[in-house]
Motif scaffolding. Structure first.
Motif, PDB file in Angstrom:
ATOM      1  N   THR A 136      32.167  37.266  48.414  1.00  0.00           N
ATOM      2  CA  THR A 136      33.186  38.263  48.074  1.00  0.00           C
ATOM      3  C   THR A 136      34.553  37.831  48.577  1.00  0.00           C
ATOM      4  O   THR A 136      35.550  37.870  47.839  1.00  0.00           O
ATOM      5  CB  THR A 136      32.812  39.633  48.663  1.00  0.00           C
ATOM      6  OG1 THR A 136      31.589  40.076  48.086  1.00  0.00           O
ATOM      7  CG2 THR A 136      33.916  40.657  48.388  1.00  0.00           C
ATOM      8  N   HIS A 137      34.620  37.400  49.823  1.00  0.00           N
ATOM      9  CA  HIS A 137      35.920  37.035  50.391  1.00  0.00           C
ATOM     10  C   HIS A 137      36.429  35.707  49.841  1.00  0.00           C
ATOM     11  O   HIS A 137      37.643  35.547  49.633  1.00  0.00           O
ATOM     12  CB  HIS A 137      35.834  37.006  51.913  1.00  0.00           C
ATOM     13  CG  HIS A 137      35.778  38.373  52.515  1.00  0.00           C
ATOM     14  ND1 HIS A 137      36.901  39.151  52.685  1.00  0.00           N
ATOM     15  CD2 HIS A 137      34.737  39.130  52.929  1.00  0.00           C
ATOM     16  CE1 HIS A 137      36.567  40.322  53.199  1.00  0.00           C
ATOM     17  NE2 HIS A 137      35.253  40.339  53.350  1.00  0.00           N
ATOM     18  N   LEU A 138      35.546  34.761  49.579  1.00  0.00           N
ATOM     19  CA  LEU A 138      35.976  33.507  48.973  1.00  0.00           C
ATOM     20  C   LEU A 138      36.531  33.753  47.572  1.00  0.00           C
ATOM     21  O   LEU A 138      37.551  33.172  47.181  1.00  0.00           O
ATOM     22  CB  LEU A 138      34.807  32.526  48.915  1.00  0.00           C
ATOM     23  CG  LEU A 138      34.356  31.949  50.258  1.00  0.00           C
ATOM     24  CD1 LEU A 138      33.014  31.246  50.112  1.00  0.00           C
ATOM     25  CD2 LEU A 138      35.406  30.985  50.807  1.00  0.00           C
ATOM     26  N   THR A 139      35.866  34.619  46.812  1.00  0.00           N
ATOM     27  CA  THR A 139      36.335  34.949  45.467  1.00  0.00           C
ATOM     28  C   THR A 139      37.685  35.660  45.514  1.00  0.00           C
ATOM     29  O   THR A 139      38.592  35.366  44.721  1.00  0.00           O
ATOM     30  CB  THR A 139      35.301  35.831  44.743  1.00  0.00           C
ATOM     31  OG1 THR A 139      34.042  35.170  44.721  1.00  0.00           O
ATOM     32  CG2 THR A 139      35.744  36.121  43.317  1.00  0.00           C
ATOM     33  N   THR A 140      37.815  36.605  46.453  1.00  0.00           N
ATOM     34  CA  THR A 140      39.081  37.325  46.594  1.00  0.00           C
ATOM     35  C   THR A 140      40.216  36.363  46.912  1.00  0.00           C
ATOM     36  O   THR A 140      41.314  36.460  46.344  1.00  0.00           O
ATOM     37  CB  THR A 140      38.962  38.393  47.695  1.00  0.00           C
ATOM     38  OG1 THR A 140      37.968  39.345  47.314  1.00  0.00           O
ATOM     39  CG2 THR A 140      40.287  39.114  47.898  1.00  0.00           C
ATOM     40  N   ASN A 141      39.959  35.411  47.804  1.00  0.00           N
ATOM     41  CA  ASN A 141      40.988  34.419  48.145  1.00  0.00           C
ATOM     42  C   ASN A 141      41.392  33.600  46.932  1.00  0.00           C
ATOM     43  O   ASN A 141      42.586  33.327  46.697  1.00  0.00           O
ATOM     44  CB  ASN A 141      40.482  33.498  49.254  1.00  0.00           C
ATOM     45  CG  ASN A 141      40.394  34.197  50.598  1.00  0.00           C
ATOM     46  OD1 ASN A 141      41.002  35.243  50.794  1.00  0.00           O
ATOM     47  ND2 ASN A 141      39.624  33.634  51.514  1.00  0.00           N
ATOM     48  N   LEU A 142      40.400  33.184  46.142  1.00  0.00           N
ATOM     49  CA  LEU A 142      40.678  32.388  44.945  1.00  0.00           C
ATOM     50  C   LEU A 142      41.526  33.173  43.954  1.00  0.00           C
ATOM     51  O   LEU A 142      42.525  32.668  43.409  1.00  0.00           O
ATOM     52  CB  LEU A 142      39.355  31.962  44.298  1.00  0.00           C
ATOM     53  CG  LEU A 142      39.461  31.161  42.992  1.00  0.00           C
ATOM     54  CD1 LEU A 142      40.086  29.795  43.259  1.00  0.00           C
ATOM     55  CD2 LEU A 142      38.083  30.998  42.365  1.00  0.00           C
ATOM     56  N   GLY A 200      20.407  38.031  55.662  1.00  0.00           N
ATOM     57  CA  GLY A 200      21.043  36.836  55.116  1.00  0.00           C
ATOM     58  C   GLY A 200      21.669  37.040  53.751  1.00  0.00           C
ATOM     59  O   GLY A 200      22.769  36.550  53.485  1.00  0.00           O
ATOM     60  N   LEU A 201      20.966  37.773  52.871  1.00  0.00           N
ATOM     61  CA  LEU A 201      21.503  37.993  51.530  1.00  0.00           C
ATOM     62  C   LEU A 201      22.811  38.768  51.594  1.00  0.00           C
ATOM     63  O   LEU A 201      23.784  38.421  50.900  1.00  0.00           O
ATOM     64  CB  LEU A 201      20.480  38.750  50.672  1.00  0.00           C
ATOM     65  CG  LEU A 201      20.943  39.122  49.259  1.00  0.00           C
ATOM     66  CD1 LEU A 201      21.304  37.880  48.453  1.00  0.00           C
ATOM     67  CD2 LEU A 201      19.861  39.927  48.538  1.00  0.00           C
ATOM     68  N   LEU A 202      22.861  39.805  52.408  1.00  0.00           N
ATOM     69  CA  LEU A 202      24.088  40.586  52.525  1.00  0.00           C
ATOM     70  C   LEU A 202      25.223  39.744  53.117  1.00  0.00           C
ATOM     71  O   LEU A 202      26.384  39.877  52.707  1.00  0.00           O
ATOM     72  CB  LEU A 202      23.846  41.825  53.391  1.00  0.00           C
ATOM     73  CG  LEU A 202      22.918  42.880  52.780  1.00  0.00           C
ATOM     74  CD1 LEU A 202      22.648  43.992  53.782  1.00  0.00           C
ATOM     75  CD2 LEU A 202      23.519  43.450  51.509  1.00  0.00           C
ATOM     76  N   PHE A 203      24.890  38.872  54.068  1.00  0.00           N
ATOM     77  CA  PHE A 203      25.917  37.996  54.641  1.00  0.00           C
ATOM     78  C   PHE A 203      26.433  37.018  53.578  1.00  0.00           C
ATOM     79  O   PHE A 203      27.636  36.766  53.491  1.00  0.00           O
ATOM     80  CB  PHE A 203      25.335  37.230  55.834  1.00  0.00           C
ATOM     81  CG  PHE A 203      26.337  36.364  56.538  1.00  0.00           C
ATOM     82  CD1 PHE A 203      27.414  36.923  57.211  1.00  0.00           C
ATOM     83  CD2 PHE A 203      26.205  34.980  56.528  1.00  0.00           C
ATOM     84  CE1 PHE A 203      28.345  36.131  57.866  1.00  0.00           C
ATOM     85  CE2 PHE A 203      27.137  34.175  57.177  1.00  0.00           C
ATOM     86  CZ  PHE A 203      28.210  34.754  57.853  1.00  0.00           C
ATOM     87  N   ASP A 204      25.526  36.492  52.759  1.00  0.00           N
ATOM     88  CA  ASP A 204      25.947  35.598  51.669  1.00  0.00           C
ATOM     89  C   ASP A 204      26.886  36.322  50.706  1.00  0.00           C
ATOM     90  O   ASP A 204      27.898  35.761  50.262  1.00  0.00           O
ATOM     91  CB  ASP A 204      24.727  35.089  50.898  1.00  0.00           C
ATOM     92  CG  ASP A 204      23.907  34.081  51.695  1.00  0.00           C
ATOM     93  OD1 ASP A 204      24.429  33.545  52.689  1.00  0.00           O
ATOM     94  OD2 ASP A 204      22.738  33.849  51.330  1.00  0.00           O
ATOM     95  N   ILE A 205      26.533  37.567  50.367  1.00  0.00           N
ATOM     96  CA  ILE A 205      27.382  38.347  49.466  1.00  0.00           C
ATOM     97  C   ILE A 205      28.756  38.565  50.079  1.00  0.00           C
ATOM     98  O   ILE A 205      29.782  38.451  49.399  1.00  0.00           O
ATOM     99  CB  ILE A 205      26.715  39.703  49.141  1.00  0.00           C
ATOM    100  CG1 ILE A 205      25.417  39.492  48.361  1.00  0.00           C
ATOM    101  CG2 ILE A 205      27.663  40.603  48.342  1.00  0.00           C
ATOM    102  CD1 ILE A 205      24.577  40.740  48.226  1.00  0.00           C
ATOM    103  N   TRP A 206      28.796  38.881  51.366  1.00  0.00           N
ATOM    104  CA  TRP A 206      30.064  39.092  52.064  1.00  0.00           C
ATOM    105  C   TRP A 206      30.933  37.844  52.001  1.00  0.00           C
ATOM    106  O   TRP A 206      32.139  37.922  51.709  1.00  0.00           O
ATOM    107  CB  TRP A 206      29.782  39.487  53.508  1.00  0.00           C
ATOM    108  CG  TRP A 206      31.001  39.721  54.339  1.00  0.00           C
ATOM    109  CD1 TRP A 206      31.815  40.816  54.350  1.00  0.00           C
ATOM    110  CD2 TRP A 206      31.562  38.817  55.302  1.00  0.00           C
ATOM    111  NE1 TRP A 206      32.833  40.653  55.256  1.00  0.00           N
ATOM    112  CE2 TRP A 206      32.700  39.440  55.859  1.00  0.00           C
ATOM    113  CE3 TRP A 206      31.191  37.546  55.758  1.00  0.00           C
ATOM    114  CZ2 TRP A 206      33.491  38.833  56.829  1.00  0.00           C
ATOM    115  CZ3 TRP A 206      31.976  36.941  56.729  1.00  0.00           C
ATOM    116  CH2 TRP A 206      33.109  37.584  57.253  1.00  0.00           C
ATOM    117  N   LEU A 207      30.332  36.688  52.245  1.00  0.00           N
ATOM    118  CA  LEU A 207      31.091  35.438  52.202  1.00  0.00           C
ATOM    119  C   LEU A 207      31.620  35.168  50.797  1.00  0.00           C
ATOM    120  O   LEU A 207      32.802  34.828  50.619  1.00  0.00           O
ATOM    121  CB  LEU A 207      30.210  34.269  52.652  1.00  0.00           C
ATOM    122  CG  LEU A 207      29.927  34.150  54.145  1.00  0.00           C
ATOM    123  CD1 LEU A 207      28.934  33.017  54.399  1.00  0.00           C
ATOM    124  CD2 LEU A 207      31.214  33.892  54.924  1.00  0.00           C
TER     125      LEU A 207
END
Length: 204
Positions: free
Chosen positions: A22-28, A13-20
């Motif tokens: 990461t991509h939300l930040t990149t989009n922003l 779960g922690l790695l999945f949270d980090i993945w999400l």
């Protein structure tokens, strides 16, 4: 099937949270920087060079956790764009330093202004948990660096470590008290000296 899904979430779960995140930040970041023609990853490198000054590709790879081939490819792109330049490394004739050009510095300043304009929305959405969220991210960053073998962060220490520099040293000063901006500038210069001198045999 549902039980397997729950088990997977508990174990990763922690790695999945980090993945999400990461991509939300990149989009922003990509959206904020779009009109400058700079991606989030590229701007991260611009910011690192802005903060620490000219650095070798090897140092950049160690600090960021990026593969050396990724750093080399990005450097070639930014050199062709005339935002980054190569220069001799006075500490090691076998390696080269990457640094921002005047145009690269201009783009970095412009990008910083765009991100600063974006921050109030993020801080409003995050309030009142801003400080705890940042501390949590810093501790997560520290843990990930241990796991992947990346170098220590080359920027400021964790909150609560005021007066310490990134590698654990300290500096005394008995003159006229500095304002916050001046303290940050002094800390930045200290960190640059530390990481400049950290690997005299650094190649790449």
């Amino acid at each position: 099937m549902q039980r397997n899904s729950s088990k997977l979430r508990r174990s990763t779960g922690l790695l999945f949270d980090i993945w999400l995140v990461t991509h939300l930040t990149t989009n922003l970041l990509d959206e904020a920087l779009r009109d400058l023609g700079v991606t989030a990853d590229e701007f991260g490198l611009y910011s690192l060079l802005h903060e620490l000054g000219p650095s070798t590709p090897t140092q950049i790879a160690r600090w960021t956790g990026m593969a050396p081939t990724t750093v080399s490819g990005m450097a070639r792109r930014l050199i062709a764009r005339e935002h980054v330049t190569q220069m001799p490394n006075p500490r090691d004739a076998r390696s080269r330093l990457l640094g921002l050009t005047n145009e690269g510095q201009r783009v970095t300043n412009a990008g910083g202004a765009r991100l600063a304009a974006t921050m109030p929305r993020l801080l409003d959405a995050l309030a009142p948990h801003t400080s705890t969220a940042r501390l949590g991210l810093r501790r997560l960053d520290h843990a990930l660096r241990l796991v992947v073998g990346a170098a220590k962060r080359p920027d400021e220490p964790l909150p609560g470590e005021t007066g310490q520099v990134a590698d654990g040293g300290s500096v005394s000063y008995a003159g006229t008290p500095l304002n916050e901006a001046q303290q940050q500038e002094v800390q930045q210069f200290i960190r640059w000296i530390i990481h400049r001198d950290a690997s005299p045999g650094d190649h790449g």
